[in-house]
Structures are given as structure tokens and as C-alpha cells.
Write a protein that holds these residues in place. Sequence first.
Motif, PDB file in Angstrom:
ATOM      1  N   PRO A   9       0.808  -1.221   0.000  1.00 29.41           N
ATOM      2  CA  PRO A   9       0.000   0.000   0.000  1.00 29.41           C
ATOM      3  C   PRO A   9       0.839   1.269   0.000  1.00 29.41           C
ATOM      4  CG  PRO A   9      -0.876  -1.577   1.566  1.00 29.41           C
ATOM      5  CD  PRO A   9       0.423  -2.126   1.061  1.00 29.41           C
ATOM      6  N   THR A  10       1.929   1.285   0.757  1.00 25.04           N
ATOM      7  CA  THR A  10       2.770   2.479   0.815  1.00 25.04           C
ATOM      8  C   THR A  10       3.400   2.751  -0.539  1.00 25.04           C
ATOM      9  OG1 THR A  10       3.274   1.980   3.113  1.00 25.04           O
ATOM     10  CG2 THR A  10       4.688   3.577   2.023  1.00 25.04           C
ATOM     11  N   ALA A  11       3.892   1.718  -1.192  1.00 31.52           N
ATOM     12  CA  ALA A  11       4.511   1.890  -2.506  1.00 31.52           C
ATOM     13  C   ALA A  11       3.478   2.341  -3.523  1.00 31.52           C
ATOM     14  CB  ALA A  11       5.171   0.591  -2.949  1.00 31.52           C
ATOM     15  N   GLN A  12       2.274   1.813  -3.433  1.00 30.90           N
ATOM     16  CA  GLN A  12       1.228   2.219  -4.366  1.00 30.90           C
ATOM     17  C   GLN A  12       0.870   3.676  -4.167  1.00 30.90           C
ATOM     18  OE1 GLN A  12      -1.986  -0.517  -3.774  1.00 30.90           O
ATOM     19  NE2 GLN A  12      -1.006  -2.159  -4.948  1.00 30.90           N
ATOM     20  N   MET A  13       0.822   4.139  -2.923  1.00 24.67           N
ATOM     21  CA  MET A  13       0.520   5.542  -2.669  1.00 24.67           C
ATOM     22  C   MET A  13       1.623   6.443  -3.205  1.00 24.67           C
ATOM     23  SD  MET A  13      -1.411   5.734   1.042  1.00 24.67           S
ATOM     24  CE  MET A  13       0.062   5.336   1.952  1.00 24.67           C
ATOM     25  N   GLU A  14       2.883   5.996  -3.075  1.00 22.55           N
ATOM     26  CA  GLU A  14       4.001   6.807  -3.538  1.00 22.55           C
ATOM     27  C   GLU A  14       4.013   6.903  -5.055  1.00 22.55           C
ATOM     28  OE1 GLU A  14       7.395   4.893  -1.853  1.00 22.55           O
ATOM     29  OE2 GLU A  14       7.037   5.700   0.148  1.00 22.55           O
ATOM     30  N   THR A  15       3.634   5.841  -5.761  1.00 23.21           N
ATOM     31  CA  THR A  15       3.682   5.834  -7.218  1.00 23.21           C
ATOM     32  C   THR A  15       2.405   6.352  -7.832  1.00 23.21           C
ATOM     33  OG1 THR A  15       2.921   3.545  -7.282  1.00 23.21           O
ATOM     34  CG2 THR A  15       5.312   3.914  -7.293  1.00 23.21           C
ATOM     35  N   SER A  16       1.323   6.443  -7.089  1.00 25.16           N
ATOM     36  CA  SER A  16       0.057   6.908  -7.635  1.00 25.16           C
ATOM     37  C   SER A  16      -0.116   8.388  -7.362  1.00 25.16           C
ATOM     38  CB  SER A  16      -1.099   6.118  -7.029  1.00 25.16           C
ATOM     39  OG  SER A  16      -1.162   6.350  -5.655  1.00 25.16           O
ATOM     40  N   GLY A  17      -1.115   8.957  -8.022  1.00 18.82           N
ATOM     41  CA  GLY A  17      -1.381  10.373  -7.850  1.00 18.82           C
ATOM     42  C   GLY A  17      -2.373  10.637  -6.744  1.00 18.82           C
ATOM     43  N   ASP A  18      -2.884  11.866  -6.745  1.00 20.53           N
ATOM     44  CA  ASP A  18      -3.853  12.268  -5.720  1.00 20.53           C
ATOM     45  C   ASP A  18      -5.171  11.507  -5.837  1.00 20.53           C
ATOM     46  OD1 ASP A  18      -2.125  14.084  -4.561  1.00 20.53           O
ATOM     47  OD2 ASP A  18      -2.819  15.766  -5.802  1.00 20.53           O
ATOM     48  N   GLY A  19      -5.499  11.023  -7.027  1.00 17.42           N
ATOM     49  CA  GLY A  19      -6.743  10.271  -7.208  1.00 17.42           C
ATOM     50  C   GLY A  19      -6.774   9.027  -6.360  1.00 17.42           C
ATOM     51  N   ASN A  20      -5.690   8.283  -6.337  1.00 21.35           N
ATOM     52  CA  ASN A  20      -5.653   7.071  -5.520  1.00 21.35           C
ATOM     53  C   ASN A  20      -5.619   7.409  -4.035  1.00 21.35           C
ATOM     54  OD1 ASN A  20      -5.798   5.331  -7.650  1.00 21.35           O
ATOM     55  ND2 ASN A  20      -3.614   4.882  -7.723  1.00 21.35           N
ATOM     56  N   MET A  21      -5.012   8.525  -3.704  1.00 19.54           N
ATOM     57  CA  MET A  21      -4.985   8.954  -2.303  1.00 19.54           C
ATOM     58  C   MET A  21      -6.404   9.290  -1.849  1.00 19.54           C
ATOM     59  SD  MET A  21      -2.950   9.132   0.086  1.00 19.54           S
ATOM     60  CE  MET A  21      -2.008  10.018   1.254  1.00 19.54           C
ATOM     61  N   ASN A  22      -7.168   9.934  -2.721  1.00 14.86           N
ATOM     62  CA  ASN A  22      -8.565  10.234  -2.387  1.00 14.86           C
ATOM     63  C   ASN A  22      -9.378   8.954  -2.277  1.00 14.86           C
ATOM     64  OD1 ASN A  22      -8.140  12.994  -2.332  1.00 14.86           O
ATOM     65  ND2 ASN A  22      -8.692  13.280  -4.475  1.00 14.86           N
ATOM     66  N   ASP A  23      -9.092   7.974  -3.162  1.00 15.65           N
ATOM     67  CA  ASP A  23      -9.778   6.684  -3.079  1.00 15.65           C
ATOM     68  C   ASP A  23      -9.475   5.992  -1.751  1.00 15.65           C
ATOM     69  OD1 ASP A  23     -10.802   7.099  -5.592  1.00 15.65           O
ATOM     70  OD2 ASP A  23      -9.352   5.774  -6.605  1.00 15.65           O
ATOM     71  N   LEU A  24      -8.215   6.047  -1.351  1.00 19.41           N
ATOM     72  CA  LEU A  24      -7.819   5.435  -0.088  1.00 19.41           C
ATOM     73  C   LEU A  24      -8.497   6.136   1.086  1.00 19.41           C
ATOM     74  CD1 LEU A  24      -6.105   3.352   1.395  1.00 19.41           C
ATOM     75  CD2 LEU A  24      -4.241   5.019   1.415  1.00 19.41           C
ATOM     76  N   THR A  25      -8.556   7.452   1.028  1.00 23.89           N
ATOM     77  CA  THR A  25      -9.220   8.219   2.086  1.00 23.89           C
ATOM     78  C   THR A  25     -10.696   7.838   2.160  1.00 23.89           C
ATOM     79  OG1 THR A  25      -7.686  10.054   1.796  1.00 23.89           O
ATOM     80  CG2 THR A  25      -9.760  10.542   2.903  1.00 23.89           C
ATOM     81  N   SER A  26     -11.342   7.719   1.004  1.00 21.43           N
ATOM     82  CA  SER A  26     -12.756   7.333   0.970  1.00 21.43           C
ATOM     83  C   SER A  26     -12.944   5.926   1.516  1.00 21.43           C
ATOM     84  CB  SER A  26     -13.293   7.404  -0.460  1.00 21.43           C
ATOM     85  OG  SER A  26     -13.279   8.717  -0.928  1.00 21.43           O
ATOM     86  N   LEU A  27     -12.051   5.021   1.158  1.00 18.99           N
ATOM     87  CA  LEU A  27     -12.126   3.647   1.655  1.00 18.99           C
ATOM     88  C   LEU A  27     -12.000   3.609   3.172  1.00 18.99           C
ATOM     89  CD1 LEU A  27     -12.192   0.577   1.041  1.00 18.99           C
ATOM     90  CD2 LEU A  27      -9.693   0.681   0.982  1.00 18.99           C
ATOM     91  N   ILE A  28     -11.032   4.331   3.694  1.00 18.92           N
ATOM     92  CA  ILE A  28     -10.826   4.371   5.145  1.00 18.92           C
ATOM     93  C   ILE A  28     -12.038   4.980   5.840  1.00 18.92           C
ATOM     94  CG2 ILE A  28      -9.455   5.415   6.999  1.00 18.92           C
ATOM     95  CD1 ILE A  28      -7.005   5.032   5.149  1.00 18.92           C
ATOM     96  N   GLN A  29     -12.590   6.060   5.280  1.00 19.81           N
ATOM     97  CA  GLN A  29     -13.777   6.673   5.876  1.00 19.81           C
ATOM     98  C   GLN A  29     -14.957   5.709   5.865  1.00 19.81           C
ATOM     99  OE1 GLN A  29     -14.155  10.264   3.564  1.00 19.81           O
ATOM    100  NE2 GLN A  29     -13.010  11.479   5.068  1.00 19.81           N
ATOM    101  N   GLY A  30     -15.084   4.938   4.781  1.00 20.09           N
ATOM    102  CA  GLY A  30     -16.159   3.953   4.705  1.00 20.09           C
ATOM    103  C   GLY A  30     -16.008   2.866   5.758  1.00 20.09           C
ATOM    104  N   VAL A  31     -14.777   2.383   5.926  1.00 17.72           N
ATOM    105  CA  VAL A  31     -14.526   1.348   6.932  1.00 17.72           C
ATOM    106  C   VAL A  31     -14.791   1.893   8.334  1.00 17.72           C
ATOM    107  CG1 VAL A  31     -12.729  -0.058   7.997  1.00 17.72           C
ATOM    108  CG2 VAL A  31     -12.907   0.036   5.509  1.00 17.72           C
ATOM    109  N   LEU A  32     -14.361   3.107   8.587  1.00 18.65           N
ATOM    110  CA  LEU A  32     -14.603   3.712   9.901  1.00 18.65           C
ATOM    111  C   LEU A  32     -16.097   3.909  10.153  1.00 18.65           C
ATOM    112  CD1 LEU A  32     -11.715   6.337  10.124  1.00 18.65           C
ATOM    113  CD2 LEU A  32     -11.939   4.209  11.415  1.00 18.65           C
ATOM    114  N   GLN A  33     -16.842   4.301   9.121  1.00 19.97           N
ATOM    115  CA  GLN A  33     -18.291   4.478   9.270  1.00 19.97           C
ATOM    116  C   GLN A  33     -18.970   3.145   9.551  1.00 19.97           C
ATOM    117  OE1 GLN A  33     -20.017   7.457   9.338  1.00 19.97           O
ATOM    118  NE2 GLN A  33     -21.650   6.126  10.076  1.00 19.97           N
ATOM    119  N   GLN A  34     -18.551   2.101   8.831  1.00 15.45           N
ATOM    120  CA  GLN A  34     -19.116   0.767   9.087  1.00 15.45           C
ATOM    121  C   GLN A  34     -18.810   0.313  10.510  1.00 15.45           C
ATOM    122  OE1 GLN A  34     -17.388  -1.742   6.088  1.00 15.45           O
ATOM    123  NE2 GLN A  34     -18.974  -1.283   4.573  1.00 15.45           N
TER     124      GLN A  34
END
Length: 81
Positions: A9-34
Motif C-alpha cells: 500500500p505504501t509503494a502504491q501511494m508513492e507511485t500513484s497520484g492524488d486520485g488514488n490517495m482520495n480513493d484510499l481516504t474514501s475507503l478508510i472513511q467507509g470502513v470507519l463508518q461501518q
Amino acid sequence: MSDEKATTPTAQMETSGDGNMNDLTSLIQGVLQQTQDRFQHMSDQIIRRIDDMTQRIDDLEKNISDLLQSNQVDHPPAVNN
């Protein structure tokens, strides 16, 4: 070996742009909400069970009190002379 790093995951975040970072943030928020929703559901169940148990204890105390009162009326205490 470099392929293994790219799949972490760390390597993917480093090689990806802000779009994937926003996706990760949304995923984490979804998991926290659940998690919060599940915790709230469990908390509500526990409170309902405690309320139910409280009612049962109150009913039991009333029944015991009624039994004691009816026993005293039916069998008055013996008087020692």
C-alpha cells in the motif's frame, strides 16, 4: 524484488497520484463508518438487554414480595409464651 515493493500500500501511494490517495481516504472513511455503525448497533442491543434484565429483576422482586406477604397472612408467626 521491485515488483513486491510496488504492490505494498505504501509503494502504491508513492507511485500513484492524488486520485488514488482520495480513493484510499474514501475507503478508510467507509470502513470507519461501518465500524461506528456496528458499534452503535451492538451498543443499542446491550442497552436493550440491560433494560430487559432490569424489568425481569423488578418483576422477580415484586413476585418474591407478594409471596412473602401472602405467606405471612396465611401463616402468622407463632407466639411463644
